[in-house]
Design a protein around this motif. Structure first.
Motif, PDB file in Angstrom:
ATOM      1  N   GLU A  36     -14.392  19.128 -21.347  1.00  0.00           N
ATOM      2  CA  GLU A  36     -15.452  18.996 -22.340  1.00  0.00           C
ATOM      3  C   GLU A  36     -16.767  18.681 -21.644  1.00  0.00           C
ATOM      4  O   GLU A  36     -16.828  17.782 -20.796  1.00  0.00           O
ATOM      5  N   LEU A  37     -17.826  19.403 -22.016  1.00  0.00           N
ATOM      6  CA  LEU A  37     -19.145  19.200 -21.430  1.00  0.00           C
ATOM      7  C   LEU A  37     -20.138  18.762 -22.494  1.00  0.00           C
ATOM      8  O   LEU A  37     -20.159  19.307 -23.602  1.00  0.00           O
ATOM      9  N   VAL A  38     -20.958  17.797 -22.141  1.00  0.00           N
ATOM     10  CA  VAL A  38     -22.110  17.417 -22.944  1.00  0.00           C
ATOM     11  C   VAL A  38     -23.308  17.867 -22.117  1.00  0.00           C
ATOM     12  O   VAL A  38     -23.411  17.553 -20.929  1.00  0.00           O
ATOM     13  N   ILE A  39     -24.198  18.624 -22.751  1.00  0.00           N
ATOM     14  CA  ILE A  39     -25.267  19.283 -22.005  1.00  0.00           C
ATOM     15  C   ILE A  39     -26.633  18.902 -22.575  1.00  0.00           C
ATOM     16  O   ILE A  39     -26.850  18.933 -23.785  1.00  0.00           O
ATOM     17  N   CYS A  40     -27.541  18.559 -21.665  1.00  0.00           N
ATOM     18  CA  CYS A  40     -28.941  18.267 -21.982  1.00  0.00           C
ATOM     19  C   CYS A  40     -29.781  19.040 -20.970  1.00  0.00           C
ATOM     20  O   CYS A  40     -29.297  19.371 -19.894  1.00  0.00           O
TER      21      CYS A  40
END
Length: 183
Positions: free
Chosen positions: A106-110
């Motif tokens: 799972e990736l959280v991207i900003c």
């Protein structure tokens, strides 16, 4: 396992930089909140730094102040910094190896620019099988023009986020993400 990817939050995208984006400072402040959350949970953080090798490049030139990561999201010891030379953070980098090493799914991207490097990276991540969450207010973009017609930065942001939300990523605000992940 979850990891945070911070894409191209570099000085040239800010006021007085060589290629300023609308809302860059605010996006970096929201990114900092997400970053602090990941650090407090001891989750993997990966910073992506774009370097332009084209002679005619006007920003992110090697060894320039503008190519440096912005102080609001400056990497700390133990955080990975990956240099890339194209919009997609997976192309000719070791990003995939790092994600596999940490068994990330799972990736959280900003990051920046929503319509270019963020878009390319989110789409590639989904193609590699990652579940993606994109933090809308932790991204910045700019006005675009095509065929004599202009789209404001907000219109560009809305168009790209809505396109990505259809299949590629869950789109959340910083507040929504932090509330959901601090329970």
């Amino acid at each position: 396992m979850k990891a945070l990817i911070v894409i191209d939050v570099q000085k040239d995208y800010f006021e007085n930089g060589n290629f300023p984006l609308e809302g860059a400072l605010q996006a970096s402040e929201q990114t900092k909140k997400i970053l602090e959350n990941f650090r407090s949970l001891h989750l993997p953080v990966i910073h992506i730094q774009h370097i332009s090798l084209q002679e005619e490049a006007i920003f992110f030139k090697p060894y320039t102040e503008g190519a440096e990561i912005h102080p609001n999201v400056k990497p700390i010891d133990g955080e990975i910094v990956i240099t890339k030379y194209s919009p997609n953070s997976f192309i000719k980098t070791n990003l995939q190896k790092h994600l596999q090493k940490y068994e990330v799914n799972e990736l959280v991207i900003c990051g920046m620019m929503t319509h270019m490097c963020v878009d390319a990276t989110v789409r590639a991540a989904k193609d590699f099988g990652y579940q993606c969450t994109l933090i809308a207010d932790a991204c910045a973009t700019r006005e675009l023009e095509f065929s004599g017609k202009k789209a404001t930065a907000q219109e560009v942001q809305t168009a790209f986020l809505s396109a990505l939300s259809y299949y590629y990523a869950e789109i959340k605000t910083t507040e929504e993400y932090l509330q959901a992940n601090n329970k």
